[in-house]
Design a protein around this motif. Sequence first.
Motif, PDB file in Angstrom:
ATOM      1  N   GLN A 198     -26.311  37.704  13.417  1.00  0.00           N
ATOM      2  CA  GLN A 198     -25.627  38.170  12.247  1.00  0.00           C
ATOM      3  C   GLN A 198     -26.377  39.146  11.687  1.00  0.00           C
ATOM      4  O   GLN A 198     -27.398  39.083  11.049  1.00  0.00           O
ATOM      5  CB  GLN A 198     -25.367  36.987  11.473  1.00  0.00           C
ATOM      6  CG  GLN A 198     -24.591  35.840  11.946  1.00  0.00           C
ATOM      7  CD  GLN A 198     -24.604  34.376  10.888  1.00  0.00           C
ATOM      8  OE1 GLN A 198     -23.701  34.518   9.907  1.00  0.00           O
ATOM      9  NE2 GLN A 198     -25.596  33.870  11.000  1.00  0.00           N
TER      10      GLN A 198
ATOM     11  N   LYS B 243     -20.830  32.120   2.322  1.00  0.00           N
ATOM     12  CA  LYS B 243     -19.998  31.339   3.165  1.00  0.00           C
ATOM     13  C   LYS B 243     -19.931  32.309   4.340  1.00  0.00           C
ATOM     14  O   LYS B 243     -19.106  31.800   5.529  1.00  0.00           O
ATOM     15  CB  LYS B 243     -18.883  30.883   2.522  1.00  0.00           C
ATOM     16  CG  LYS B 243     -18.978  29.704   1.601  1.00  0.00           C
ATOM     17  CD  LYS B 243     -17.589  29.103   0.885  1.00  0.00           C
ATOM     18  CE  LYS B 243     -17.980  27.805   0.390  1.00  0.00           C
ATOM     19  NZ  LYS B 243     -17.747  27.766  -1.213  1.00  0.00           N
ATOM     20  N   GLU B 244     -19.920  33.556   4.072  1.00  0.00           N
ATOM     21  CA  GLU B 244     -19.791  34.307   5.405  1.00  0.00           C
ATOM     22  C   GLU B 244     -20.803  34.457   6.230  1.00  0.00           C
ATOM     23  O   GLU B 244     -20.649  35.197   7.204  1.00  0.00           O
ATOM     24  CB  GLU B 244     -19.531  35.868   4.630  1.00  0.00           C
ATOM     25  CG  GLU B 244     -18.409  35.994   3.870  1.00  0.00           C
ATOM     26  CD  GLU B 244     -18.054  37.341   3.083  1.00  0.00           C
ATOM     27  OE1 GLU B 244     -18.261  38.487   3.765  1.00  0.00           O
ATOM     28  OE2 GLU B 244     -17.790  37.396   1.934  1.00  0.00           O
ATOM     29  N   ILE B 245     -22.072  33.709   6.066  1.00  0.00           N
ATOM     30  CA  ILE B 245     -23.001  33.688   6.746  1.00  0.00           C
ATOM     31  C   ILE B 245     -23.263  32.395   7.365  1.00  0.00           C
ATOM     32  O   ILE B 245     -23.531  31.328   6.499  1.00  0.00           O
ATOM     33  CB  ILE B 245     -24.472  34.321   6.146  1.00  0.00           C
ATOM     34  CG1 ILE B 245     -24.195  35.787   5.447  1.00  0.00           C
ATOM     35  CG2 ILE B 245     -25.637  34.362   7.089  1.00  0.00           C
ATOM     36  CD1 ILE B 245     -25.321  35.967   4.501  1.00  0.00           C
ATOM     37  N   ARG B 246     -23.322  32.225   8.651  1.00  0.00           N
ATOM     38  CA  ARG B 246     -23.606  30.936   9.418  1.00  0.00           C
ATOM     39  C   ARG B 246     -25.065  30.449   9.332  1.00  0.00           C
ATOM     40  O   ARG B 246     -25.811  31.326   9.737  1.00  0.00           O
ATOM     41  CB  ARG B 246     -22.941  30.864  10.792  1.00  0.00           C
ATOM     42  CG  ARG B 246     -21.492  30.961  10.588  1.00  0.00           C
ATOM     43  CD  ARG B 246     -20.991  31.074  12.192  1.00  0.00           C
ATOM     44  NE  ARG B 246     -21.716  30.113  13.178  1.00  0.00           N
ATOM     45  CZ  ARG B 246     -21.040  29.839  14.484  1.00  0.00           C
ATOM     46  NH1 ARG B 246     -20.584  30.746  14.986  1.00  0.00           N
ATOM     47  NH2 ARG B 246     -21.870  28.764  15.154  1.00  0.00           N
ATOM     48  N   PRO B 247     -25.282  29.334   8.888  1.00  0.00           N
ATOM     49  CA  PRO B 247     -26.544  28.967   8.866  1.00  0.00           C
ATOM     50  C   PRO B 247     -27.312  28.530  10.200  1.00  0.00           C
ATOM     51  O   PRO B 247     -28.536  28.551  10.164  1.00  0.00           O
ATOM     52  CB  PRO B 247     -26.817  27.743   8.189  1.00  0.00           C
ATOM     53  CG  PRO B 247     -25.443  27.185   7.815  1.00  0.00           C
ATOM     54  CD  PRO B 247     -24.547  28.426   8.130  1.00  0.00           C
ATOM     55  N   ASP B 248     -26.504  28.368  11.415  1.00  0.00           N
ATOM     56  CA  ASP B 248     -26.894  27.783  12.452  1.00  0.00           C
ATOM     57  C   ASP B 248     -27.066  28.961  13.494  1.00  0.00           C
ATOM     58  O   ASP B 248     -27.559  28.662  14.602  1.00  0.00           O
ATOM     59  CB  ASP B 248     -25.899  26.783  13.080  1.00  0.00           C
ATOM     60  CG  ASP B 248     -24.456  27.591  13.241  1.00  0.00           C
ATOM     61  OD1 ASP B 248     -24.239  28.462  12.380  1.00  0.00           O
ATOM     62  OD2 ASP B 248     -23.638  27.104  14.270  1.00  0.00           O
ATOM     63  N   LYS B 249     -26.994  30.235  13.111  1.00  0.00           N
ATOM     64  CA  LYS B 249     -27.106  31.472  14.040  1.00  0.00           C
ATOM     65  C   LYS B 249     -28.360  32.281  13.202  1.00  0.00           C
ATOM     66  O   LYS B 249     -28.478  32.196  12.072  1.00  0.00           O
ATOM     67  CB  LYS B 249     -25.896  32.193  13.903  1.00  0.00           C
ATOM     68  CG  LYS B 249     -24.556  31.517  15.073  1.00  0.00           C
ATOM     69  CD  LYS B 249     -23.716  32.469  15.152  1.00  0.00           C
ATOM     70  CE  LYS B 249     -24.048  33.635  15.938  1.00  0.00           C
ATOM     71  NZ  LYS B 249     -22.941  34.452  16.307  1.00  0.00           N
TER      72      LYS B 249
ATOM     73  N   VAL C  85     -30.074  35.189  11.524  1.00  0.00           N
ATOM     74  CA  VAL C  85     -29.727  36.328  10.539  1.00  0.00           C
ATOM     75  C   VAL C  85     -30.647  37.542  10.562  1.00  0.00           C
ATOM     76  O   VAL C  85     -32.068  37.330  10.178  1.00  0.00           O
ATOM     77  CB  VAL C  85     -29.609  35.680   9.307  1.00  0.00           C
ATOM     78  CG1 VAL C  85     -29.171  36.722   8.346  1.00  0.00           C
ATOM     79  CG2 VAL C  85     -28.777  34.541   9.143  1.00  0.00           C
TER      80      VAL C  85
ATOM     81  N   TYR D  27     -31.148  28.442   5.330  1.00  0.00           N
ATOM     82  CA  TYR D  27     -31.049  29.400   6.460  1.00  0.00           C
ATOM     83  C   TYR D  27     -32.424  29.464   6.983  1.00  0.00           C
ATOM     84  O   TYR D  27     -33.583  29.594   5.901  1.00  0.00           O
ATOM     85  CB  TYR D  27     -30.689  30.807   6.135  1.00  0.00           C
ATOM     86  CG  TYR D  27     -29.138  30.912   5.737  1.00  0.00           C
ATOM     87  CD1 TYR D  27     -28.045  31.077   6.486  1.00  0.00           C
ATOM     88  CD2 TYR D  27     -29.041  30.467   4.426  1.00  0.00           C
ATOM     89  CE1 TYR D  27     -26.867  30.975   6.187  1.00  0.00           C
ATOM     90  CE2 TYR D  27     -27.391  30.504   3.907  1.00  0.00           C
ATOM     91  CZ  TYR D  27     -26.406  30.943   4.957  1.00  0.00           C
ATOM     92  OH  TYR D  27     -25.000  30.676   4.547  1.00  0.00           O
TER      93      TYR D  27
END
Length: 126
Positions: free
Chosen positions: A45, A76-82, A84, A106
Amino acid sequence: MDTLIFLIVLTVAVILYSVFMYFRQKKILKTLTEEEFIAGYRKAQLIDVREPNEFAGGHILGARNIPLTQLKTRLKEIRPDKPVYLYCQSGSRSGRAAQLLYKKGYKDLNHLQGGFKKWGGKVKAK
Protein backbone atom coordinates in the motif's frame (compact mmCIF):
# COMPACT_ATOMS: atom_id res chain seq x y z
CA MET A 1 21.15 31.03 38.26
CA ASP A 2 17.86 29.14 38.58
CA THR A 3 16.96 30.15 35.03
CA LEU A 4 20.26 28.78 33.72
CA ILE A 5 19.73 25.44 35.48
CA PHE A 6 16.17 25.27 34.15
CA LEU A 7 17.39 25.91 30.58
CA ILE A 8 20.10 23.26 30.89
CA VAL A 9 17.62 20.68 32.24
CA LEU A 10 15.13 21.58 29.51
CA THR A 11 17.79 21.26 26.79
CA VAL A 12 18.94 17.88 28.11
CA ALA A 13 15.31 16.68 28.28
CA VAL A 14 14.68 17.72 24.67
CA ILE A 15 17.87 15.99 23.50
CA LEU A 16 17.02 12.79 25.38
CA TYR A 17 13.49 12.79 23.99
CA SER A 18 14.81 13.29 20.45
CA VAL A 19 17.29 10.43 20.82
CA PHE A 20 14.57 8.17 22.26
CA MET A 21 12.19 8.95 19.38
CA TYR A 22 14.95 8.42 16.80
CA PHE A 23 15.73 4.92 18.05
CA ARG A 24 12.06 4.07 18.54
CA GLN A 25 11.36 5.08 14.94
CA LYS A 26 14.29 2.95 13.72
CA LYS A 27 12.75 -0.04 15.53
CA ILE A 28 9.26 0.27 14.02
CA LEU A 29 10.04 1.67 10.57
CA LYS A 30 12.32 0.30 7.88
CA THR A 31 14.05 2.99 5.83
CA LEU A 32 14.42 1.91 2.21
CA THR A 33 16.71 3.17 -0.51
CA GLU A 34 15.04 4.17 -3.77
CA GLU A 35 15.97 0.81 -5.32
CA GLU A 36 14.50 -1.16 -2.40
CA PHE A 37 11.42 1.05 -2.44
CA ILE A 38 10.87 0.49 -6.17
CA ALA A 39 11.33 -3.26 -5.75
CA GLY A 40 8.52 -3.54 -3.20
CA TYR A 41 6.03 -0.71 -3.46
CA ARG A 42 3.88 -2.28 -6.19
CA LYS A 43 3.05 -5.18 -3.85
CA ALA A 44 2.29 -2.86 -0.94
CA GLN A 45 0.00 0.00 0.00
CA LEU A 46 1.75 3.15 -1.22
CA ILE A 47 0.73 6.14 0.91
CA ASP A 48 1.78 9.76 0.35
CA VAL A 49 1.33 11.55 3.69
CA ARG A 50 1.89 15.04 2.28
CA GLU A 51 -0.89 17.62 2.02
CA PRO A 52 -3.19 17.54 -1.06
CA ASN A 53 -1.56 20.59 -2.70
CA GLU A 54 1.87 18.90 -2.46
CA PHE A 55 0.40 15.66 -3.84
CA ALA A 56 -1.18 17.53 -6.77
CA GLY A 57 2.20 19.09 -7.60
CA GLY A 58 3.65 15.63 -8.21
CA HIS A 59 3.59 12.20 -6.60
CA ILE A 60 4.87 8.68 -7.09
CA LEU A 61 2.80 6.84 -9.69
CA GLY A 62 0.21 4.65 -7.91
CA ALA A 63 0.30 6.47 -4.56
CA ARG A 64 -2.77 7.30 -2.49
CA ASN A 65 -2.85 10.62 -0.70
CA ILE A 66 -3.69 10.29 2.99
CA PRO A 67 -2.20 13.40 4.63
CA LEU A 68 -0.67 12.98 8.08
CA THR A 69 -3.24 15.50 9.36
CA GLN A 70 -6.07 13.14 8.30
CA LEU A 71 -4.44 9.80 9.06
CA LYS A 72 -6.26 9.10 12.35
CA THR A 73 -9.65 9.53 10.72
CA ARG A 74 -8.77 7.53 7.58
CA LEU A 75 -7.13 4.44 9.12
CA LYS A 76 -9.84 2.16 7.69
CA GLU A 77 -8.42 2.87 4.21
CA ILE A 78 -5.16 1.10 5.12
CA ARG A 79 -5.10 -2.66 5.58
CA PRO A 80 -3.03 -3.83 8.57
CA ASP A 81 -2.28 -7.22 6.96
CA LYS A 82 -0.37 -5.77 3.96
CA PRO A 83 2.96 -3.91 3.87
CA VAL A 84 2.67 -0.12 4.05
CA TYR A 85 5.09 2.06 2.08
CA LEU A 86 5.04 5.66 3.24
CA TYR A 87 6.66 8.78 1.92
CA CYS A 88 6.51 12.54 2.41
CA GLN A 89 8.66 15.39 1.16
CA SER A 90 11.76 14.65 3.25
CA GLY A 91 11.00 11.72 5.57
CA SER A 92 9.92 13.34 8.84
CA ARG A 93 6.13 13.19 8.35
CA SER A 94 6.30 9.60 7.14
CA GLY A 95 8.17 8.76 10.35
CA ARG A 96 5.41 10.31 12.45
CA ALA A 97 2.78 8.53 10.35
CA ALA A 98 4.56 5.22 10.97
CA GLN A 99 4.54 5.81 14.72
CA LEU A 100 0.79 6.41 14.64
CA LEU A 101 0.19 3.32 12.49
CA TYR A 102 2.39 1.18 14.74
CA LYS A 103 0.33 2.21 17.78
CA LYS A 104 -2.78 1.06 15.89
CA GLY A 105 -1.35 -2.40 15.18
CA TYR A 106 0.34 -2.03 11.79
CA LYS A 107 3.64 -3.92 11.68
CA ASP A 108 5.17 -3.95 8.18
CA LEU A 109 6.01 -0.23 7.87
CA ASN A 110 8.53 1.15 5.39
CA HIS A 111 9.45 4.60 4.15
CA LEU A 112 11.49 6.17 1.39
CA GLN A 113 14.92 7.40 2.45
CA GLY A 114 15.13 11.14 1.77
CA GLY A 115 11.45 11.36 0.81
CA PHE A 116 9.91 12.55 -2.43
CA LYS A 117 12.55 15.21 -2.99
CA LYS A 118 15.13 12.41 -3.52
CA TRP A 119 12.81 10.33 -5.72
CA GLY A 120 14.07 9.69 -9.25
CA GLY A 121 11.38 7.24 -10.41
CA LYS A 122 8.08 7.76 -12.22
CA VAL A 123 6.05 10.77 -11.14
CA LYS A 124 2.50 11.82 -11.90
CA ALA A 125 1.37 15.44 -11.65
CA LYS A 126 -2.16 16.79 -11.95
